[in-house]
Design a protein around this motif. Structure first.
Motif, PDB file in Angstrom:
ATOM      1  N   UNK A   1       0.887  -1.249   0.072  1.00 47.66           N
ATOM      2  CA  UNK A   1       0.116  -0.154  -0.056  1.00 47.66           C
ATOM      3  C   UNK A   1       0.926   1.220  -0.067  1.00 47.66           C
TER       4      UNK A   1
ATOM      5  N   UNK B   1       2.293   2.568   2.450  1.00 44.51           N
ATOM      6  CA  UNK B   1       1.790   3.575   3.487  1.00 44.51           C
ATOM      7  C   UNK B   1       2.393   2.758   4.876  1.00 44.51           C
TER       8      UNK B   1
ATOM      9  N   UNK C   1       3.784   7.056   1.965  1.00 41.74           N
ATOM     10  CA  UNK C   1       2.895   7.939   2.916  1.00 41.74           C
ATOM     11  C   UNK C   1       2.908   7.639   3.996  1.00 41.74           C
ATOM     12  N   UNK C   2       2.668   8.585   5.323  1.00 47.88           N
ATOM     13  CA  UNK C   2       2.834   8.382   6.561  1.00 47.88           C
ATOM     14  C   UNK C   2       1.574   8.692   7.240  1.00 47.88           C
ATOM     15  N   UNK C   3       0.990   7.566   8.124  1.00 49.07           N
ATOM     16  CA  UNK C   3      -0.033   7.892   8.947  1.00 49.07           C
ATOM     17  C   UNK C   3       0.512   7.834  10.504  1.00 49.07           C
TER      18      UNK C   3
ATOM     19  N   UNK D   1      -5.696  -0.722  14.463  1.00 53.12           N
ATOM     20  CA  UNK D   1      -6.110   0.209  13.405  1.00 53.12           C
ATOM     21  C   UNK D   1      -5.195   0.369  12.387  1.00 53.12           C
TER      22      UNK D   1
ATOM     23  N   UNK E   1      -5.481  -2.714  10.430  1.00 54.89           N
ATOM     24  CA  UNK E   1      -6.720  -2.653   9.499  1.00 54.89           C
ATOM     25  C   UNK E   1      -6.409  -1.973   8.357  1.00 54.89           C
ATOM     26  N   UNK E   2      -5.718  -0.791   8.439  1.00 54.48           N
ATOM     27  CA  UNK E   2      -5.508   0.202   7.332  1.00 54.48           C
ATOM     28  C   UNK E   2      -4.625  -0.307   6.410  1.00 54.48           C
ATOM     29  N   UNK E   3      -4.011  -1.521   6.711  1.00 57.62           N
ATOM     30  CA  UNK E   3      -3.080  -2.304   5.935  1.00 57.62           C
ATOM     31  C   UNK E   3      -1.814  -1.313   5.736  1.00 57.62           C
ATOM     32  N   UNK E   4      -1.033  -0.790   6.429  1.00 55.25           N
ATOM     33  CA  UNK E   4       0.236  -0.327   6.521  1.00 55.25           C
ATOM     34  C   UNK E   4       0.934  -1.359   6.065  1.00 55.25           C
ATOM     35  N   UNK E   5       2.106  -0.941   5.207  1.00 53.79           N
ATOM     36  CA  UNK E   5       3.060  -2.011   4.977  1.00 53.79           C
ATOM     37  C   UNK E   5       4.091  -2.430   6.129  1.00 53.79           C
TER      38      UNK E   5
ATOM     39  N   UNK F   1       3.928  -8.171   9.802  1.00 51.76           N
ATOM     40  CA  UNK F   1       3.679  -6.734   9.347  1.00 51.76           C
ATOM     41  C   UNK F   1       5.220  -6.309  10.030  1.00 51.76           C
ATOM     42  N   UNK F   2       6.063  -5.864   9.223  1.00 53.88           N
ATOM     43  CA  UNK F   2       7.415  -5.269   9.754  1.00 53.88           C
ATOM     44  C   UNK F   2       7.196  -4.045  10.860  1.00 53.88           C
TER      45      UNK F   2
END
Lengths: 339, 339
Positions: B60, B62, B92-94, B111, B114-118, B140-141
């Motif tokens: 993604x 992100x 991009x950064x959340x 969260x 769920x938002x599928x950050x890399x 997830x790393x």
């Protein structure tokens, strides 16, 4: 009945971990097996719960906040206030910082859409209002904080920037200043434009005009404020401004640093007034006179407006204008010498 | 062939806008029609692209960043540095702010999943390391910044907090201080614990011991720092500490405010030293002596480690320890009176 991850694993003859790895695109798994698992998912119409809720349009209880620069304490404090109120109301907050660049604004707006936020709070200026259209077309509620998009019908929470500018001017005029200058933000920043207008308006009422070179547009960094302040304050004492109105506290800190570098006393040689009343204003040397924005109430209000909009869309949009407040500290005083 | 939004609209006999509205759970659409559209989606196995990419495990681009308090300039500046480097690398950064509460940490970790950050960058302490397990199980790393989870094998970027504490102590001892006190953060904050340890270690080497009541655990706010500093500085001059080591710049500001309230001169009556070297340190009155963390290089490094991990998982985890630096400004000096 809805297929579960167990069904997929059983049908494909693999472990649950393997199915999970395929969903996350991670782990060591052969392309062949991966394809087989994906096919099984499809056949069983398997949808992991999060994805399922996105598909069925369920609420995610997540809000997005877009700010121009999270390292500016004003926006960090806004983010904190929004997070607190969101939390209070049962929502999580995703914060994105755009570096004031349209290209990044667009990227983050798209990202927040993709991440299925229930609504967005925008605190960043943008040159191109069309960027918001796709979001509004997708009917994702959007509200604005500290910035305005006057062509669009959106709930907006701002401080009265014009009045804030007037307050600054009245304060400096009352102290006896006649030769003043302004450190403004980039012209696309609506709030800064209004502050400058208000300031000039009150100056005009008092019969004071500023030379064209007395209004400087800065990027929003301390360094930039310092550079512009240096070029203003390096002038001979007879023409040098005796007071600087800075459109945010970061620029005011730049101005204080410039004065220090030129060995000018604040406020005797030059008065400095900021805007925002962030944590910075109370700690500077000397403490900064500034125009306070009610950051916590603004954050609370903007969340409440967004949640109202989530509950029931309305054609009537509110523009909540909060009253700024002049906070007099030690960075402003009467000019030592009249020009 | 993959079903498109057009296929769904045609099959259900509705407009594309209606399908889009159902997906977003917005707009005015009858429950009946909504149900029909959803059924058609299911039948055609329609998956909107974002959701499809989550299902097939596509990247993604992100990243997620979790910090304890975005209104603390240290974390706001870290966020800025991480965003800049992420942007540089096409991500991009959340940003999520947890108010240092485990419950919110857990919510934001879920969260971001769920938002599928890399990948995720964690800069917040947590009492319960098990909170990270579900994320690591999903492969997830995760990398840490400014905080450590020593029981877990994770890439970590920290400043050498122990050495930073030692630097503070050496500086104060060299100035002639003997009666000192510490404003520490909550004991779950690993970085703060190390700073205290380093400080006490160097004091011990110099044969200086602190009374039990001289180490105060504060929450991380200015107000809390001020309250604890007041209770330390209100003591009679003969027993009052002549120097305060504060485990971050926010607490140091609280200490400066306490000194001001008690009309104690800084540094003559009490020296104050901070930690972090945020924007605050350079603007305080007097400017704050502090231990600098290399915020920009730390942000860059942590993003680079995360991207390396995204490219190729490795069992070998790095712990990058950056060197802090003593920045001497005007808030520290020799004690005016020896106790």
């Amino acid at each position: 009945m809805k297929a579960t991850i167990y069904d997929v694993a059983r049908e494909a003859g693999v472990s649950i971990a393997a199915v999970s790895q395929v969903m996350n695109g991670k782990g060591k798994i052969s392309e062949e097996r991966r394809a087989e698992i994906l096919k099984t998912m499809e056949r069983l119409n398997y949808q992991p719960s999060v994805i399922a809720s996105a598909l069925t349009g369920k609420k995610t209880y997540t809000l997005g906040l877009v700010v121009p620069d999270i390292s500016n304490p004003f926006f960090a404090e806004i983010a904190r206030a929004v997070e607190d109120q969101g939390h209070e109301m049962g929502y999580s907050l995703i914060i994105c910082s755009t570096d004031n660049k349209d290209e990044r604004v667009e990227r983050y707006l798209t990202l927040l859409q993709q991440k299925s936020v229930d609504g967005m709070i925008i605190g960043t200026g943008m040159d191109n209002k069309d960027m918001l259209k796709p979001i509004m077309d997708r009917a994702i509620p959007v509200v604005m904080i500290a910035r305005e998009m006057q062509d669009l019908a959106l709930h907006t929470v701002v401080v009265d920037d014009f009045v804030g500018g007037r307050m600054s001017a009245s304060h400096l005029i009352a102290l006896g200043h006649k030769r003043m200058a302004i450190l403004a933000e980039h012209s696309k920043v609506t709030s800064s434009r209004e502050r400058v207008k208000g300031f000039l308006h009150t100056l005009g009422e008092a019969g004071i005009t500023l030379s064209d070179t007395s209004v400087r547009n800065c990027s929003y960094t301390v360094e930039n404020g310092k550079r512009e302040a240096l070029s203003l304050l390096e002038q001979p004492a007879a023409v040098r401004p005796t007071a600087l109105f800075c459109c945010n506290d970061m620029l005011a800190i730049g101005a204080l640093q410039a004065a220090k570098q030129l060995k000018l006393r604040v406020p005797e040689d030059v008065s400095v007034i900021g805007f925002d009343n962030t944590i910075l204003a109370s700690v500077t040397d000397p403490p900064l006179t500034t125009i306070a924005q009610p950051i916590e109430p603004m954050g609370k209000q903007v969340v409440d407006l967004l949640l109202m909009e989530l509950k029931k869309r309305s054609q009537d949009k509110q523009r909540v204008v909060m009253r700024p407040e002049l906070i007099v500290r030690q960075s402003t005083g009467a000019p030592a010498t009249q020009g």
